[in-house]
Design a protein around this motif. Structure first.
Motif, PDB file in Angstrom:
ATOM      1  N   VAL A   1       9.184 -10.924  -3.623  1.00  0.00           N
ATOM      2  CA  VAL A   1       9.735  -9.640  -4.411  1.00  0.00           C
ATOM      3  C   VAL A   1       9.776  -8.357  -3.463  1.00  0.00           C
ATOM      4  O   VAL A   1      10.835  -7.443  -3.429  1.00  0.00           O
ATOM      5  N   ARG A   2       8.821  -8.144  -2.807  1.00  0.00           N
ATOM      6  CA  ARG A   2       8.668  -6.972  -1.708  1.00  0.00           C
ATOM      7  C   ARG A   2       9.759  -7.216  -0.699  1.00  0.00           C
ATOM      8  O   ARG A   2      10.317  -6.167  -0.313  1.00  0.00           O
ATOM      9  N   CYS A   3       9.934  -8.399  -0.320  1.00  0.00           N
ATOM     10  CA  CYS A   3      11.123  -8.475   0.747  1.00  0.00           C
ATOM     11  C   CYS A   3      12.476  -8.272   0.170  1.00  0.00           C
ATOM     12  O   CYS A   3      13.531  -7.719   0.871  1.00  0.00           O
ATOM     13  N   GLY A   4      12.438  -8.422  -1.166  1.00  0.00           N
ATOM     14  CA  GLY A   4      13.907  -7.890  -1.729  1.00  0.00           C
ATOM     15  C   GLY A   4      13.783  -6.369  -2.173  1.00  0.00           C
ATOM     16  O   GLY A   4      14.998  -6.140  -2.695  1.00  0.00           O
ATOM     17  N   GLY A   5      12.891  -5.846  -1.939  1.00  0.00           N
ATOM     18  CA  GLY A   5      12.697  -4.230  -1.827  1.00  0.00           C
ATOM     19  C   GLY A   5      12.317  -3.792  -3.344  1.00  0.00           C
ATOM     20  O   GLY A   5      12.108  -2.543  -3.750  1.00  0.00           O
ATOM     21  N   GLY A   6      11.594  -4.835  -4.126  1.00  0.00           N
ATOM     22  CA  GLY A   6      10.930  -4.465  -5.154  1.00  0.00           C
ATOM     23  C   GLY A   6       9.382  -4.060  -4.902  1.00  0.00           C
ATOM     24  O   GLY A   6       8.831  -4.093  -3.748  1.00  0.00           O
ATOM     25  N   ARG A   7       8.612  -3.777  -6.057  1.00  0.00           N
ATOM     26  CA  ARG A   7       7.147  -3.525  -5.828  1.00  0.00           C
ATOM     27  C   ARG A   7       6.482  -4.665  -6.833  1.00  0.00           C
ATOM     28  O   ARG A   7       7.149  -5.243  -7.609  1.00  0.00           O
ATOM     29  N   ASN A   8       5.033  -4.513  -6.374  1.00  0.00           N
ATOM     30  CA  ASN A   8       4.248  -5.609  -6.973  1.00  0.00           C
ATOM     31  C   ASN A   8       3.529  -4.800  -8.239  1.00  0.00           C
ATOM     32  O   ASN A   8       3.090  -3.786  -8.035  1.00  0.00           O
ATOM     33  N   HIS A   9       3.594  -5.516  -9.423  1.00  0.00           N
ATOM     34  CA  HIS A   9       2.337  -5.168 -10.553  1.00  0.00           C
ATOM     35  C   HIS A   9       1.158  -5.698 -10.050  1.00  0.00           C
ATOM     36  O   HIS A   9       0.848  -6.026  -8.860  1.00  0.00           O
ATOM     37  N   ARG A  10       0.403  -5.806 -11.089  1.00  0.00           N
ATOM     38  CA  ARG A  10      -0.938  -6.501 -10.588  1.00  0.00           C
ATOM     39  C   ARG A  10      -0.750  -7.956 -10.002  1.00  0.00           C
ATOM     40  O   ARG A  10       0.039  -8.625 -10.385  1.00  0.00           O
TER      41      ARG A  10
END
Length: 286
Positions: A154-163
């Motif tokens: 998800v981070r590689c795709g430009g998103g952020r992590n929730h918990r």
């Protein structure tokens, strides 16, 4: 290239996942097909190639998949995680013992295709809401054992992590509220428990619940299964009082409507439980 990409995962996190995948695939007798059809000393060179456009994720875990089978295999990466590629792009060139290359092939590709699918879908969704302030986050709806990798994708795709897990933060959901008795009691107990180091988020289903949560002094609210109009009302209520996160069945088709409401975050379980693998293959180079 995703210029905001975090550092790749350490191999100490990746190696157990690779070992488990290979043990599952090799079974009790190993790769009997390669043993039966390929001479033991045969050498080969193969290319890992993207068969469709997307965002790549999982290069390190693919490399480790080959190394776990044979440390002598040479893995030369041509791209890095977070990079957008077109169909036909060579991602890596691998060479060495032919039997060992084919033994590791499926494990390496399983990781690459799955993680690149997540990264690609995330990037597409991030791009689709780029004009709005909302940031796209994933959830804990992940495949058991693969959460660290899926959230990295998800981070590689430009998103952020929730918990990452239950120990990261306090998220008071509907069942917590029901068992505690009411929303204010649940929040008060959480505040007494958390001190100043553990963040607290509370899930609300209605604007009435939202008002109670705001009055109790929470700094982040999860707006669950609200219509776009209700989300917009909730954002107005929260201005200057709490950050907002939309959640609940949000898909690529509905994410823009949620983003238009002005929420700060949009949580999407879709990213890790419903995305399609990116088509990536291993091709023989004569």
């Amino acid at each position: 290239m995703n210029t905001h990409l975090e550092p790749a995962l350490d191999k100490v996190l990746l190696e157990p996942l690779v070992q488990a995948a290979l043990v599952e695939d090799l079974g009790r007798r190993g790769d009997v097909t390669s043993q039966a059809t390929i001479p033991a000393d045969k050498q080969a060179k193969l290319q890992i190639r993207a068969r469709q456009a997307g965002v790549i994720c999982g290069m390190d875990v693919a490399r480790l998949s080959f190394a776990a089978v044979d440390e002598q295999i040479e893995f030369v990466a041509q791209v890095q995680d977070g990079e957008r590629v077109t169909a036909g792009t060579v991602l890596a060139i691998v060479s060495g013992n032919a039997r060992h290359l084919l033994t590791a092939e499926r494990t390496a590709l399983n990781f690459l295709t799955h993680l690149s699918g997540i990264a690609t879908a995330t990037q597409q969704i991030v791009d689709s809401v780029a004009e709005y302030p909302a940031q796209i986050t994933c959830t804990r709806k992940t495949i058991p054992g693969l959460r660290t990798l899926q959230k990295y994708a998800v981070r590689c795709g430009g998103g952020r992590n929730h918990r990452l897990g239950l120990d990261d933060a306090i998220l008071i959901k509907d069942n917590h509220i029901a068992i505690a008795g009411d929303i204010q009691t649940a929040i008060k107990q959480a505040q007494d428990f958390a001190g100043h180091l553990i963040p607290i988020e509370v899930e609300v289903d209605t604007l009435e619940q939202l008002q109670l949560a705001l009055d109790a002094g929470v700094s982040l609210v999860l707006l669950d299964n609200m219509s776009p109009d209700t989300l917009s009302e909730a954002v107005v209520m929260c201005q200057g009082r709490a950050q907002t996160e939309a959640s609940g069945g949000i898909t690529p088709e509905t994410v823009q409507a949620a983003a238009k409401s002005g929420v700060d975050f949009i949580a999407m379980g879709y990213l890790t439980h419903s995305t399609t693998a990116l088509d990536i293959g291993l091709d023989f180079s004569a």
